[in-house]
Design an enzyme around this catalytic site. Structure first.
Site, PDB file in Angstrom:
ATOM      1  N   GLN A 260      59.810  44.260  39.907  1.00  0.00           N
ATOM      2  CA  GLN A 260      59.265  43.931  41.221  1.00  0.00           C
ATOM      3  C   GLN A 260      57.807  43.520  41.115  1.00  0.00           C
ATOM      4  O   GLN A 260      57.041  44.056  40.311  1.00  0.00           O
ATOM      5  CB  GLN A 260      59.406  45.141  42.142  1.00  0.00           C
TER       6      GLN A 260
ATOM      7  N   SER B  62      61.921  48.352  35.023  1.00  0.00           N
ATOM      8  CA  SER B  62      62.409  48.972  36.260  1.00  0.00           C
ATOM      9  C   SER B  62      63.684  48.282  36.726  1.00  0.00           C
ATOM     10  O   SER B  62      64.698  48.344  36.040  1.00  0.00           O
ATOM     11  CB  SER B  62      61.304  48.968  37.320  1.00  0.00           C
ATOM     12  N   LEU B  63      63.661  47.574  37.869  1.00  0.00           N
ATOM     13  CA  LEU B  63      64.882  46.909  38.319  1.00  0.00           C
ATOM     14  C   LEU B  63      65.380  45.921  37.278  1.00  0.00           C
ATOM     15  O   LEU B  63      66.585  45.619  37.219  1.00  0.00           O
ATOM     16  CB  LEU B  63      64.665  46.204  39.663  1.00  0.00           C
TER      17      LEU B  63
ATOM     18  N   ARG C 133      69.734  50.378  45.849  1.00  0.00           N
ATOM     19  CA  ARG C 133      68.549  50.942  45.196  1.00  0.00           C
ATOM     20  C   ARG C 133      67.288  50.628  45.991  1.00  0.00           C
ATOM     21  O   ARG C 133      66.444  51.494  46.234  1.00  0.00           O
ATOM     22  CB  ARG C 133      68.443  50.407  43.768  1.00  0.00           C
TER      23      ARG C 133
ATOM     24  N   HIS D  20      59.107  55.585  40.959  1.00  0.00           N
ATOM     25  CA  HIS D  20      59.081  56.256  39.655  1.00  0.00           C
ATOM     26  C   HIS D  20      58.236  57.538  39.647  1.00  0.00           C
ATOM     27  O   HIS D  20      57.407  57.755  38.760  1.00  0.00           O
ATOM     28  CB  HIS D  20      58.615  55.280  38.557  1.00  0.00           C
TER      29      HIS D  20
ATOM     30  N   GLN E 123      66.068  57.134  35.857  1.00  0.00           N
ATOM     31  CA  GLN E 123      65.034  56.090  35.909  1.00  0.00           C
ATOM     32  C   GLN E 123      64.331  56.047  37.267  1.00  0.00           C
ATOM     33  O   GLN E 123      63.152  55.691  37.356  1.00  0.00           O
ATOM     34  CB  GLN E 123      65.694  54.730  35.603  1.00  0.00           C
TER      35      GLN E 123
END
Length: 309
Positions: free
Chosen positions: A9, A92-93, A117, A201, A250
């Site tokens: 992102q 991440s994503l 998500r 996170h 995660q």
């Protein structure tokens, strides 16, 4: 050896992937399938929409994945497939993009998972109660000390270990504000809040982790055709059961990107291709290990450059 890496992102821009879709039917098909999976024209938002709407977490996550997969399908159309990579990894994503690229998830399932998500991460903490800040010029150990000190004001964790001098902290707004000031006192070159809508996170994302556990339980995960280097372990995984568990962890765990790059380089990877929007990962990789060659591939011209050698 080569690795394919996938951005997270923040890389989103209006118009991303449009040239790929116009030049490659296989890339266009990616956006069509994602639109069908979500039951809406996400592609219209990506190419002609408003950046504030695209940046909403629930939109940015599937949109960035779609753009990354379009780049991969375009490469495949020109004869460079996933089998040309020894590893895949994502920030991440981007880990979902990596898993989709390696065949662990279908494209439709990936899009739906990222919509869940994005919504779950946004809903986990009321707007204004959480924050994230980037700290430049201090290494991970120093930033962990900063976060520990700031945690007297609430949750504060090192969320993204991006490169040797860029670490992001996440947590309660008061604690992150305190971390910014503490980091400056400890010699950070810069420490500033990030324009994000939720504290990703960190432990405050626990409700989102539960939502993802439920969503992932309903999706088939196959063994990836290429090992996927997991964010929170910084080493390769191929077991579907382990991958499912790590994707839940995660959500609240740290993105160990610096260690991921070091691990892949240690396995013999000499070039990393960033597939999708932007060049943020390429910059991080160069700061982590200058011996690793990078390419950012997000347009037909980028692919032509690859084919030209």
């Amino acid at each position: 050896m080569r690795a394919f890496v996938f951005p997270g992102q923040g890389a989103q821009t209006i118009g991303m992937g449009k040239a790929l879709a116009e030049a490659y039917p296989a890339a266009r098909a990616v956006f069509d399938e994602v639109d069908d999976a979500l039951g809406e024209k996400l592609s219209t938002l990506i190419w002609d929409g408003d950046i504030a709407t695209l940046t909403l977490t629930e939109n940015a996550q599937p949109a960035l994945m779609a753009t990354s997969m379009a780049a991969l399908r375009a490469l495949q159309a020109d004869g460079i497939g996933i089998d040309s990579a020894s590893f895949v990894a994502g920030h991440s994503l981007g880990e979902y993009s990596a898993l989709c690229a390696a065949g662990a998830f279908t494209l439709s399932d990936t899009a739906r998972l990222l919509r869940v998500r994005g919504r779950a991460m946004q809903a986990a903490v009321p707007v204004g109660e959480g924050a994230m800040a980037v700290i430049l010029g201090l290494d991970l150990a120093a930033v962990k000390e900063v976060a520990d000190e700031a945690a007297s004001h609430g949750v504060c964790q090192a969320a993204n270990d991006n490169d040797p001098a860029q670490v992001v902290v996440s947590g309660a707004k008061a604690a992150v504000d305190a971390a910014v000031e503490i980091a400056k006192e400890k010699g950070a070159k810069r420490a500033m809040l990030l324009p994000v809508s939720a504290p990703f996170h960190c432990a405050l994302m626990e409700p989102a982790a539960r939502a993802m556990a439920q969503a992932l339980d309903g999706v088939e995960i196959r063994a990836p055709s290429v090992p996927v280097v997991a964010n929170i372990e910084a080493r390769a995984e191929t077991d579907p059961t382990t991958i499912r568990s790590l994707l839940v962890d995660q959500v609240t765990g740290s993105v160990r990107w610096r260690e991921t790059v070091i691990w892949m380089a240690g396995q013999g990877v000499t070039e990393m291709w960033e597939l999708g929007a932007g060049k943020a990962l390429s910059g991080m990789i160069r700061r982590i290990d200058r011996s690793v060659a990078t390419r950012a591939i997000g347009t037909p011209d980028d692919i032509k450059a690859v084919l030209a050698g």
